[in-house]
Design an enzyme around this catalytic site. Structure first.
Site, PDB file in Angstrom:
ATOM      1  N   GLU A 260       0.812  -1.220   0.000  1.00  0.00           N
ATOM      2  CA  GLU A 260       0.000   0.000   0.000  1.00  0.00           C
ATOM      3  C   GLU A 260       0.843   1.266   0.000  1.00  0.00           C
ATOM      4  O   GLU A 260       0.482   2.269  -0.608  1.00  0.00           O
ATOM      5  CB  GLU A 260      -0.959   0.017   1.200  1.00  0.00           C
ATOM      6  CG  GLU A 260      -2.139  -0.935   1.061  1.00  0.00           C
ATOM      7  CD  GLU A 260      -1.800  -2.382   1.390  1.00  0.00           C
ATOM      8  OE1 GLU A 260      -0.654  -2.652   1.826  1.00  0.00           O
ATOM      9  OE2 GLU A 260      -2.666  -3.252   1.197  1.00  0.00           O
TER      10      GLU A 260
ATOM     11  N   HIS B 221     -11.977  -5.197   8.342  1.00  0.00           N
ATOM     12  CA  HIS B 221     -12.445  -5.056   6.957  1.00  0.00           C
ATOM     13  C   HIS B 221     -13.800  -4.356   6.912  1.00  0.00           C
ATOM     14  O   HIS B 221     -14.549  -4.530   5.965  1.00  0.00           O
ATOM     15  CB  HIS B 221     -12.568  -6.425   6.276  1.00  0.00           C
ATOM     16  CG  HIS B 221     -11.257  -7.088   5.983  1.00  0.00           C
ATOM     17  ND1 HIS B 221     -10.467  -7.622   6.965  1.00  0.00           N
ATOM     18  CD2 HIS B 221     -10.577  -7.269   4.823  1.00  0.00           C
ATOM     19  CE1 HIS B 221      -9.365  -8.134   6.423  1.00  0.00           C
ATOM     20  NE2 HIS B 221      -9.402  -7.923   5.132  1.00  0.00           N
TER      21      HIS B 221
END
Lengths: 320, 326
Positions: free
Chosen positions: A58, A127
């Protein structure tokens, strides 16, 4: 007109902008396949130089976006889940929003960070985040939170054409929503709220999936309470005028926000309404937010995330 | 790589200028004329000058924070007075007095800088990708210290840079101390260049006090990147004889630094070593040296005057203007 799903509308916006401007490119882990199908098929259309599969990295994805943006490209950095922004927070929250500012306004950074957010899919505390309040705490980053397929497309096209970093957060629980989408091109400017339901008794402000729940509540209360539902659509810039106009009309406000209640956007919006329209209020503002816990996995989720019954109860209470 | 007499004198001149600016910056900070930090870089400045002096104007350079990148920027051809004014919070600064320790000289390929170490590893991926897309042979040079190389961003950036064959040269200026922690406490091996091998990235270790050796090694790496052969790692062994930043404790691993050892390090002062060499080879004369020093002093004095006579940046209307592009 065609009936398109929320993720299909996102896909179409990406496809149109990639075709329109060769400076636009997309990168992220698994964008060739795309777990929520938002980017599926694009690599076949535009090739691996424009739709770039990356390792699970990321920081490299988001840092790459910053570097390329300072050289005239318009990168779209796909983070998959908005929870993963923390692994790249240095670039997403510190570097991108501040870069132009601290370099004397001489550059622009046209970047879109795109990720799915939110809960209601029982996928647990890592999540299911809705981290918009964290983003809003970093001036220089625009925050887009579409609640319908039509908006998802028009707002994404505006985000890609914006010369500033934008975090575009679509909601995972809205993926299956369908709506008529015009054949012809359209763009929805950032910073324009939408009145989804007109009403006179109470104003409900809710974005993204919360807007979907708020509309259901408003429809359920038809004949009992006249509910005006406002969808901010973008949280930065925030169309406070449309919200205040409604507050002046109804005098009562419920804010529904999927983020954690403590230090969340709902608290911020309450403060802004009180600063600008305290005398218009006939009752204290109520908020319905995620309770101050991590979001549990599985069946416990419903005890933390805002539920339809809580929204109905808050509306009924504020009009008492 | 063979350097012409002109090239060798250019290296010398830039090193003198960088040293002169380091002394100026240290004094201005001590006098309270800088608004934030200064991290001195004297004796460790040959690596930056050697790295940057022969880059192309449109090559992209991320300057190291040591000596605040003055050696790198001077090498690249930037007029340092705008960066000096920036340090003084002046409206004429390269970031209009908003960034203070940040540099931006777009026409010289200095496209911005972060004050958080490790940013160069991820941002340079984007520069490398854009350079590759542009297809004009631009190369990205990322400078950093041994402390920075401990960041995880190194792995994410280097891995992708090799995978995508990006035109990036990584230049490590290893002075053996990361702020207050010695290299021995931060990395298990002697040469950090060994990190490159894991990615199949070629690496070379050079004496960072030898400005010509640095320029040669970086030059080879740049050539390789320009040919589309991907990234190279250059480790320059250098020294730090000052504290981390002016006014901060001169300590390492919890103790005062051993000043006898520091004196020993000072024997490897790169400017006088290079000067001696050039004199011996007959490339410069005593008169040339005096002239170059005089010109550098005049440049620094003019830069100081420019900075101090520039208006202090206190125009609050720029806050809105700089936050978002229209």
């Amino acid at each position: 007109m065609r009936l398109l799903q929320y993720n299909e509308a996102i896909n179409e916006a990406l496809s149109e902008e990639l075709a329109r401007d060769e400076k636009v490119f997309l990168l992220g882990e698994g964008v060739g396949v795309s777990s929520l199908a938002t980017t599926r098929g694009l690599v076949q259309k535009f090739g691996p130089d424009r739709v770039i599969d990356t390792p699970i990295a990321e920081a490299a994805i988001t840092g790459c976006a910053i570097g390329a943006a300072t050289m005239g490209y318009r990168p779209i950095a796909d983070l998959m889940y908005s929870d993963f922004l923390y692994t790249a927070a240095d670039d997403v929250l510190i570097r991108a929003p501040q870069w132009r500012f601290l370099h004397g306004g001489r550059q622009s950074l046209p970047i879109v960070f795109i990720a799915g957010s939110g809960g209601y899919r029982k996928v647990g505390p890592e999540h299911s985040h809705s981290p918009h309040s964290i983003m809003l705490h970093h001036p220089g980053l625009k925050v887009v939170v579409p609640s319908t397929p039509y908006d998802a497309k028009g707002l994404l096209k505006a985000s890609i054409r914006d010369d500033n970093p934008v975090f575009y957060m679509f909601h995972k629980a809205l993926i299956g929503m369908k709506e008529d989408i015009p054949e012809e091109e359209y763009i929805i400017p950032l910073g324009q709220a939408k009145v989804r339901r007109e009403g006179t008794d109470v104003t409900v402000v809710a974005a993204s999936y919360m807007n979907y729940l708020a509309i259901q509540a408003a429809d359920k209360l038809k004949g009992e309470i006249s509910v005006e539902v406002i969808d901010p659509r973008t949280l930065e810039p925030l169309d406070l005028d449309t919200i205040l106009k409604s507050v002046i009309k109804t005098g009562r406000v419920v804010i529904v926000d999927e983020d954690t209640e403590r230090c969340g956007f709902a608290g911020e919006l309450m403060a802004q309404i009180m600063e600008h329209a305290f005398d218009e209020l006939d009752a204290p503002i109520k908020r319905v937010c995620a309770a101050n816990y991590p979001i549990p996995s599985g069946f416990l989720e419903k005890f933390v995330l805002p539920q339809p019954a809580q929204i109905l109860a808050a509306i009924r209470e504020v009009v008492k | 790589m063979k350097f012409s007499k002109k090239d060798l004198i250019k290296l010398y001149t830039n090193l003198v200028r960088a040293r002169t600016f380091d002394m100026l910056c240290t004094r201005l900070l001590a006098e309270g004329k800088f608004v934030s930090f200064y991290h001195e870089g004297a004796w460790g400045d040959a690596a930056g000058v050697g790295t940057a002096t022969f880059l192309r104007k449109d090559d992209i350079l991320y300057p190291h924070h040591r000596a605040h990148g003055f050696p790198h920027m001077i090498g690249k051809g930037v007029d340092p007075k705008y960066y000096l004014a920036e340090h003084c919070g002046r409206a004429t600064g390269c970031c209009s007095g908003v960034g203070t320790v940040h540099a931006l000289f777009e026409e010289y390929g200095i496209l911005g800088q972060s004050a958080i170490l490790g940013a160069q590893f991820t941002v340079s991926v984007g520069w490398g990708l854009a350079a590759k897309k542009n297809g004009t042979g631009q190369v990205v040079v990322a400078s950093f210290g041994d402390g920075t190389l401990a960041r995880g961003t190194w792995h994410e950036g280097a891995n992708v840079a090799v995978l995508w064959k990006l035109p990036i040269v990584y230049v490590l200026e290893n002075n053996g101390i990361a702020q207050y922690v010695s290299l021995e406490k931060a990395y298990p091996l002697k040469d950090m260049a060994s990190l490159a091998a894991g990615y199949g990235m070629p690496a070379v270790v050079v004496d960072g006090q030898d400005i010509v050796a640095v320029a040669e090694a970086v030059g080879e790496a740049v050539k390789r990147a320009r040919q589309g052969k991907g990234p190279t790692f250059v480790e320059c062994k250098t020294i730090r004889v000052t504290s981390h930043g002016y006014g901060s404790p001169h300590m390492v691993d919890g103790e005062q630094r051993d000043m006898n050892m520091v004196e020993e390090l000072k024997k490897r002062e790169p400017l006088s070593m290079y000067e001696k060499n050039l004199l011996k080879q007959g490339i410069i004369t005593k008169e040339d040296i005096e002239e170059i020093a005089k010109a550098a002093k005049e440049e620094a004095a003019a830069a100081e005057k420019f900075a101090m006579e520039s208006p202090i940046q206190e125009d609050a209307s720029i806050l809105d203007q700089y936050l978002y592009a229209e």
